[in-house]
Design a protein around this motif. Structure first.
Motif, PDB file in Angstrom:
ATOM      1  N   ARG A 120      -1.174  25.938  37.144  1.00  0.00           N
ATOM      2  CA  ARG A 120      -2.371  25.902  36.307  1.00  0.00           C
ATOM      3  C   ARG A 120      -2.927  24.486  36.248  1.00  0.00           C
ATOM      4  O   ARG A 120      -2.169  23.517  36.150  1.00  0.00           O
ATOM      5  CB  ARG A 120      -2.071  26.374  34.889  1.00  0.00           C
ATOM      6  N   LEU A 121      -4.258  24.378  36.291  1.00  0.00           N
ATOM      7  CA  LEU A 121      -4.920  23.094  36.102  1.00  0.00           C
ATOM      8  C   LEU A 121      -4.945  22.795  34.610  1.00  0.00           C
ATOM      9  O   LEU A 121      -5.632  23.479  33.843  1.00  0.00           O
ATOM     10  CB  LEU A 121      -6.340  23.138  36.663  1.00  0.00           C
ATOM     11  N   VAL A 122      -4.200  21.788  34.171  1.00  0.00           N
ATOM     12  CA  VAL A 122      -4.059  21.521  32.735  1.00  0.00           C
ATOM     13  C   VAL A 122      -4.694  20.205  32.297  1.00  0.00           C
ATOM     14  O   VAL A 122      -4.721  19.887  31.107  1.00  0.00           O
ATOM     15  CB  VAL A 122      -2.576  21.546  32.312  1.00  0.00           C
ATOM     16  N   GLY A 123      -5.203  19.436  33.227  1.00  0.00           N
ATOM     17  CA  GLY A 123      -5.856  18.188  32.865  1.00  0.00           C
ATOM     18  C   GLY A 123      -6.412  17.507  34.101  1.00  0.00           C
ATOM     19  O   GLY A 123      -6.139  17.908  35.232  1.00  0.00           O
ATOM     20  N   GLY A 124      -7.210  16.468  33.862  1.00  0.00           N
ATOM     21  CA  GLY A 124      -7.739  15.736  34.996  1.00  0.00           C
ATOM     22  C   GLY A 124      -8.963  14.921  34.651  1.00  0.00           C
ATOM     23  O   GLY A 124      -9.394  14.865  33.491  1.00  0.00           O
ATOM     24  N   LEU A 125      -9.528  14.311  35.662  1.00  0.00           N
ATOM     25  CA  LEU A 125     -10.710  13.467  35.522  1.00  0.00           C
ATOM     26  C   LEU A 125     -11.463  13.448  36.837  1.00  0.00           C
ATOM     27  O   LEU A 125     -10.949  13.864  37.875  1.00  0.00           O
ATOM     28  CB  LEU A 125     -10.308  12.055  35.088  1.00  0.00           C
ATOM     29  N   TYR A 126     -12.684  12.948  36.790  1.00  0.00           N
ATOM     30  CA  TYR A 126     -13.463  12.813  38.020  1.00  0.00           C
ATOM     31  C   TYR A 126     -14.368  11.594  37.897  1.00  0.00           C
ATOM     32  O   TYR A 126     -14.616  11.075  36.794  1.00  0.00           O
ATOM     33  CB  TYR A 126     -14.291  14.064  38.307  1.00  0.00           C
ATOM     34  N   GLY A 127     -14.865  11.136  39.039  1.00  0.00           N
ATOM     35  CA  GLY A 127     -15.768  10.003  39.040  1.00  0.00           C
ATOM     36  C   GLY A 127     -16.368   9.779  40.414  1.00  0.00           C
ATOM     37  O   GLY A 127     -16.117  10.531  41.358  1.00  0.00           O
ATOM     38  N   VAL A 128     -17.164   8.730  40.514  1.00  0.00           N
ATOM     39  CA  VAL A 128     -17.898   8.384  41.732  1.00  0.00           C
ATOM     40  C   VAL A 128     -17.265   7.155  42.369  1.00  0.00           C
ATOM     41  O   VAL A 128     -16.896   6.197  41.678  1.00  0.00           O
ATOM     42  CB  VAL A 128     -19.379   8.104  41.403  1.00  0.00           C
ATOM     43  N   SER A 129     -17.171   7.177  43.671  1.00  0.00           N
ATOM     44  CA  SER A 129     -16.585   6.070  44.432  1.00  0.00           C
ATOM     45  C   SER A 129     -17.618   5.507  45.393  1.00  0.00           C
ATOM     46  O   SER A 129     -18.141   6.228  46.250  1.00  0.00           O
ATOM     47  CB  SER A 129     -15.355   6.580  45.213  1.00  0.00           C
ATOM     48  N   PHE A 135     -16.455   4.796  39.393  1.00  0.00           N
ATOM     49  CA  PHE A 135     -17.164   5.025  38.145  1.00  0.00           C
ATOM     50  C   PHE A 135     -16.573   6.259  37.472  1.00  0.00           C
ATOM     51  O   PHE A 135     -16.878   7.390  37.844  1.00  0.00           O
ATOM     52  CB  PHE A 135     -18.658   5.226  38.420  1.00  0.00           C
ATOM     53  N   GLY A 136     -15.707   6.041  36.486  1.00  0.00           N
ATOM     54  CA  GLY A 136     -15.091   7.150  35.787  1.00  0.00           C
ATOM     55  C   GLY A 136     -16.117   7.875  34.934  1.00  0.00           C
ATOM     56  O   GLY A 136     -16.877   7.240  34.194  1.00  0.00           O
ATOM     57  N   GLU A 137     -16.146   9.197  35.028  1.00  0.00           N
ATOM     58  CA  GLU A 137     -17.164   9.986  34.347  1.00  0.00           C
ATOM     59  C   GLU A 137     -16.629  10.717  33.120  1.00  0.00           C
ATOM     60  O   GLU A 137     -17.146  10.568  32.022  1.00  0.00           O
ATOM     61  CB  GLU A 137     -17.787  10.983  35.331  1.00  0.00           C
ATOM     62  N   SER A 138     -15.623  11.542  33.297  1.00  0.00           N
ATOM     63  CA  SER A 138     -15.114  12.327  32.174  1.00  0.00           C
ATOM     64  C   SER A 138     -13.700  12.792  32.494  1.00  0.00           C
ATOM     65  O   SER A 138     -13.284  12.795  33.661  1.00  0.00           O
ATOM     66  CB  SER A 138     -16.026  13.535  31.911  1.00  0.00           C
ATOM     67  N   MET A 139     -12.980  13.192  31.438  1.00  0.00           N
ATOM     68  CA  MET A 139     -11.644  13.733  31.616  1.00  0.00           C
ATOM     69  C   MET A 139     -11.428  14.865  30.616  1.00  0.00           C
ATOM     70  O   MET A 139     -12.172  15.001  29.649  1.00  0.00           O
ATOM     71  CB  MET A 139     -10.579  12.649  31.441  1.00  0.00           C
ATOM     72  N   PHE A 140     -10.411  15.677  30.872  1.00  0.00           N
ATOM     73  CA  PHE A 140     -10.091  16.766  29.964  1.00  0.00           C
ATOM     74  C   PHE A 140      -8.577  16.977  29.947  1.00  0.00           C
ATOM     75  O   PHE A 140      -7.868  16.544  30.861  1.00  0.00           O
ATOM     76  CB  PHE A 140     -10.789  18.069  30.383  1.00  0.00           C
ATOM     77  N   SER A 141      -8.115  17.638  28.902  1.00  0.00           N
ATOM     78  CA  SER A 141      -6.686  17.898  28.765  1.00  0.00           C
ATOM     79  C   SER A 141      -6.468  19.222  28.058  1.00  0.00           C
ATOM     80  O   SER A 141      -7.061  19.478  27.006  1.00  0.00           O
ATOM     81  CB  SER A 141      -6.014  16.770  27.980  1.00  0.00           C
ATOM     82  N   ARG A 142      -5.629  20.062  28.640  1.00  0.00           N
ATOM     83  CA  ARG A 142      -5.241  21.323  28.019  1.00  0.00           C
ATOM     84  C   ARG A 142      -3.796  21.290  27.537  1.00  0.00           C
ATOM     85  O   ARG A 142      -3.327  22.240  26.915  1.00  0.00           O
ATOM     86  CB  ARG A 142      -5.440  22.468  29.013  1.00  0.00           C
ATOM     87  N   GLU A 143      -3.098  20.211  27.877  1.00  0.00           N
ATOM     88  CA  GLU A 143      -1.741  19.988  27.405  1.00  0.00           C
ATOM     89  C   GLU A 143      -1.598  18.522  27.037  1.00  0.00           C
ATOM     90  O   GLU A 143      -2.317  17.662  27.561  1.00  0.00           O
ATOM     91  CB  GLU A 143      -0.701  20.359  28.472  1.00  0.00           C
ATOM     92  N   ARG A 144      -0.667  18.239  26.184  1.00  0.00           N
ATOM     93  CA  ARG A 144      -0.458  16.864  25.743  1.00  0.00           C
ATOM     94  C   ARG A 144      -0.220  15.942  26.935  1.00  0.00           C
ATOM     95  O   ARG A 144       0.591  16.247  27.818  1.00  0.00           O
ATOM     96  CB  ARG A 144       0.736  16.790  24.787  1.00  0.00           C
ATOM     97  N   ASP A 145      -0.924  14.845  26.949  1.00  0.00           N
ATOM     98  CA  ASP A 145      -0.791  13.768  27.939  1.00  0.00           C
ATOM     99  C   ASP A 145      -1.331  14.112  29.326  1.00  0.00           C
ATOM    100  O   ASP A 145      -1.284  13.266  30.226  1.00  0.00           O
ATOM    101  CB  ASP A 145       0.674  13.324  28.093  1.00  0.00           C
ATOM    102  N   ALA A 146      -1.870  15.310  29.524  1.00  0.00           N
ATOM    103  CA  ALA A 146      -2.285  15.702  30.871  1.00  0.00           C
ATOM    104  C   ALA A 146      -3.386  14.799  31.422  1.00  0.00           C
ATOM    105  O   ALA A 146      -3.360  14.424  32.601  1.00  0.00           O
ATOM    106  CB  ALA A 146      -2.736  17.160  30.881  1.00  0.00           C
ATOM    107  N   SER A 147      -4.366  14.434  30.597  1.00  0.00           N
ATOM    108  CA  SER A 147      -5.433  13.561  31.087  1.00  0.00           C
ATOM    109  C   SER A 147      -4.960  12.116  31.190  1.00  0.00           C
ATOM    110  O   SER A 147      -5.386  11.374  32.080  1.00  0.00           O
ATOM    111  CB  SER A 147      -6.659  13.652  30.181  1.00  0.00           C
ATOM    112  N   LYS A 148      -4.065  11.708  30.287  1.00  0.00           N
ATOM    113  CA  LYS A 148      -3.548  10.342  30.336  1.00  0.00           C
ATOM    114  C   LYS A 148      -2.730  10.111  31.605  1.00  0.00           C
ATOM    115  O   LYS A 148      -2.805   9.042  32.223  1.00  0.00           O
ATOM    116  CB  LYS A 148      -2.701  10.058  29.102  1.00  0.00           C
ATOM    117  N   VAL A 149      -1.939  11.105  31.987  1.00  0.00           N
ATOM    118  CA  VAL A 149      -1.171  10.991  33.221  1.00  0.00           C
ATOM    119  C   VAL A 149      -2.110  10.875  34.420  1.00  0.00           C
ATOM    120  O   VAL A 149      -1.872  10.087  35.344  1.00  0.00           O
ATOM    121  CB  VAL A 149      -0.222  12.202  33.373  1.00  0.00           C
ATOM    122  N   ALA A 150      -3.212  11.647  34.397  1.00  0.00           N
ATOM    123  CA  ALA A 150      -4.193  11.544  35.477  1.00  0.00           C
ATOM    124  C   ALA A 150      -4.804  10.148  35.532  1.00  0.00           C
ATOM    125  O   ALA A 150      -5.055   9.611  36.620  1.00  0.00           O
ATOM    126  CB  ALA A 150      -5.289  12.594  35.292  1.00  0.00           C
TER     127      ALA A 150
END
Length: 222
Positions: A120-129, A135-150
């Motif tokens: 399952r996709l539980v977190g992440g981020l995206y951006g422009v290179s 250029f970091g755009e946004s991140m999300f997390s569905r579990e604790r620390d999932a976006s921070k680890v990304a």
């Protein structure tokens, strides 16, 4: 976007040119049909050489709890970032933003770092290179620390790829815990011009051992 009664089509090429001079687009809200360009007087950056990770989070990063990959499902990542979440009931990511960034991804200019667990996709981020700037755009997390680890994996990837600038658009208290700061726009644009001229490259999964080594260097303060 409109200007003096004339509608200007926003294309991926226009976005690349805009990012290269320090502009970035956002929608007023998810239902908006137009985008607005932003050029704030203070810009958030996350210095790659001063990035630091809290001890507890570092243990999570290195525990193998999550599978971290890049660009496995960019569309799902940006779509998840667009969804409301506790503390973020409104979003600036509308359908036009999703379409434009997916097209940038197809062109090789946008990337995602994704956190998976049990398929399952539980977190992440995206951006422009562009060049040596990300250029970091946004991140999300569905579990604790999932976006921070990304985020930790993103910094490690940027170090391996030879990047010089990680743009966070605005500074936040959350990013400050990792070493994030705000700098004047003039200083930012000077750094940006230098970074985009660099021959950096987004590292693929074949450089996983180098990415792990970069994460260990982060923990050691390197």
């Amino acid at each position: 976007m409109t200007g003096q009664g004339e509608v200007v089509e926003i294309t991926p090429d226009l976005m690349i040119r805009a990012y290269a001079v320090g502009l970035f687009p956002m929608a007023p809200d998810a239902d908006a049909t137009e985008l607005e360009w932003y050029d704030p007087p203070m810009r958030g950056v996350l210095p790659l050489d001063a990035f630091h990770v809290p001890r507890r989070l570092y243990r999570t990063v290195m525990s193998g709890r999550f599978e971290i990959v890049s660009d496995r499902d960019f569309h799902a990542t940006i779509t998840a970032c667009a969804q409301p979440a506790p503390g973020r009931e409104q979003t600036w990511i509308n359908d036009q933003i999703i379409d434009l960034f997916c097209r940038l991804h197809d062109m090789g200019y946008a990337h995602s770092v994704e956190t998976w667990r049990d398929g399952r996709l539980v977190g992440g981020l995206y951006g422009v290179s562009i060049g040596g700037a990300f250029f970091g755009e946004s991140m999300f997390s569905r579990e604790r620390d999932a976006s921070k680890v990304a985020l930790v994996h993103l910094v490690a990837r940027l170090r391996v790829g030879g990047y010089a600038l990680l743009d966070t658009q605005f500074g936040t208290a959350h990013l400050a815990t990792f070493g994030g700061v705000e700098i004047p726009a003039a200083d930012y644009k000077h750094r940006l011009r230098q970074a985009i001229a660099m021959p950096a490259s987004w590292p693929d999964e074949g450089k996983s051992s180098q990415i792990v080594a970069a994460m260990r260097a982060i923990r050691a303060g390197g």
